[in-house]
Motif scaffolding. Structure first.
Motif: not given
Length: 376
Positions: A15, A72, A11-12, A7, A4, A2
């Motif tokens: 993860d 998730s 979004e993070l 991000f 990052y 990814q």
């Protein structure tokens, strides 16, 4: 892997790797994210915001430590993204309403609250304590103690003696403020302009220099700070010892004040950092003209006669304190015969790499040698 850097905090927060780090302290993820932060120090704010959001989300869904789960779920991600979009319209009050599935009412409410906090923080910062692009005047108003100010209206540098025996050379137009005594566990000064510091060594009482959005922490060393009011960057250059620097953040500052260890990005002699308050980027590099370390200048170590290149690079590393990275197996047949006593470091490197048909570049205050090897 990814990317990052691109991000957003929400979004993070969802993860899996980030969650395993922050929720479960997974050793593999701890190692990865600590290394990632070393390479991306300007993203500390992203990490902090994502962690706050993750704690809020997990607090709503799994209130106890033993109940922690990886968040998730696609549905959670969808709700976060929709709410974030509604808060992105900063020109209007947030009036959009969404229907949430019954399963996630508590979670959605938590997301609304936390994203609302983020929105208020980003658009309407509550105070200057976490403001990165901060002025000298704003910094000194935050001091809990009365400060003495010294200015230098002259062209020549002005020598200033501090209460602990430290000294500094304040360049033309510079201003420095500090308490008239350094009582307590830390020593603090506030700077605008340029100054060369020689800090009295006191491992139990760290010395802090505040300059715009950059904080420099030392225990006893010499270094230069350039932080002119109208410049967009702050620079710290190390002459002797070790210096740590970090972008001004109230959480980080509180942690750094609480102990005498050097945190943040650590610099050693002949290294520098350039800090941009507007995007909180920190770029570490070798200084333009590296100087020989103390005790090296008189020893004349740079005369080589069919010397293995590994020994040549080891000599340069010891003399300048700069790491030289190369493939020893590839270059095992490379030797050097030359006298390089008077040349500056980069001229030495130019002559060496030309002789052995190699090239070099700087990366993160290291010298990287690229070579295809030498014929036996």
């Amino acid at each position: 892997m990814q990317d990052y850097r691109n991000f957003e905090p929400e979004e993070l927060a969802i993860d899996p790797s980030f969650q395993r780090w922050k929720l479960f302290n997974d050793p593999k993820e701890v190692d990865f994210w600590q290394n990632w932060l070393v390479q991306n120090p300007d993203k500390q704010d992203l990490i902090d915001k994502a962690h706050q959001l993750l704690r809020a989300l997990n607090g709503a869904y799994a209130p106890t430590t033993s109940d922690r789960v990886l968040l998730s779920d696609r549905e959670i991600q969808h709700e976060i993204q929709r709410l974030h979009q509604s808060l992105d319209d900063t020109d209007k009050p947030v009036t959009k309403w969404y229907r949430f599935t019954p399963l996630r009412y508590g979670m959605a409410a938590s997301i609304v609250v936390m994203l609302g906090v983020f929105w208020r923080y980003i658009i309407h910062p509550p105070c200057t304590k976490n403001k990165v692009d901060v002025t000298y005047s704003e910094l000194i108003t935050e001091s809990a103690r009365p400060l003495k100010e010294v200015t230098n209206p002259n062209a020549a540098p002005r020598l200033v003696s501090l209460p602990d025996g430290s000294t500094l050379l304040l360049k033309a137009g510079g201003r420095i403020s500090y308490a008239e005594d350094f009582q307590g566990p830390i020593r603090e000064v506030y700077l605008t302009g340029e100054a060369f510091f020689e800090v009295h060594k006191d491992p139990d009482r760290p010395f802090f220099v505040y300059a715009k959005g950059l904080v420099t922490k030392v225990l006893g060393t010499s270094f230069t700070v350039q932080a002119f009011e109208n410049d967009k960057q702050v620079k710290v250059v190390v002459k002797t010892g070790k210096v740590s620097v970090f972008a001004r953040n109230q959480t980080e500052l509180t942690q750094q004040k609480a102990n005498s260890k050097l945190g943040g990005i650590v610099l050693t002699p002949n290294q520098q950092i350039v800090f941009s308050p507007t995007n909180t980027s920190l770029i570490k590099s070798v200084v333009e003209k590296p100087s020989l370390l103390e005790g090296i200048a008189q020893s004349k170590p740079f005369q080589f006669k069919r010397t293995p290149i590994a020994e040549v690079f080891a000599t340069l590393e010891k003399a300048y304190g700069i790491r030289i990275v190369f493939d020893e197996d590839v270059m095992k047949s490379c030797y050097l015969t030359a006298a390089l006593d008077d040349e500056p470091l980069f001229e030495k490197l130019d002559l060496i790499t030309q002789t052995i048909n190699a090239r070099y570049e700087q990366l993160d205050a290291h010298i990287i040698i690229d070579s295809k090897g030498c014929e036996p």
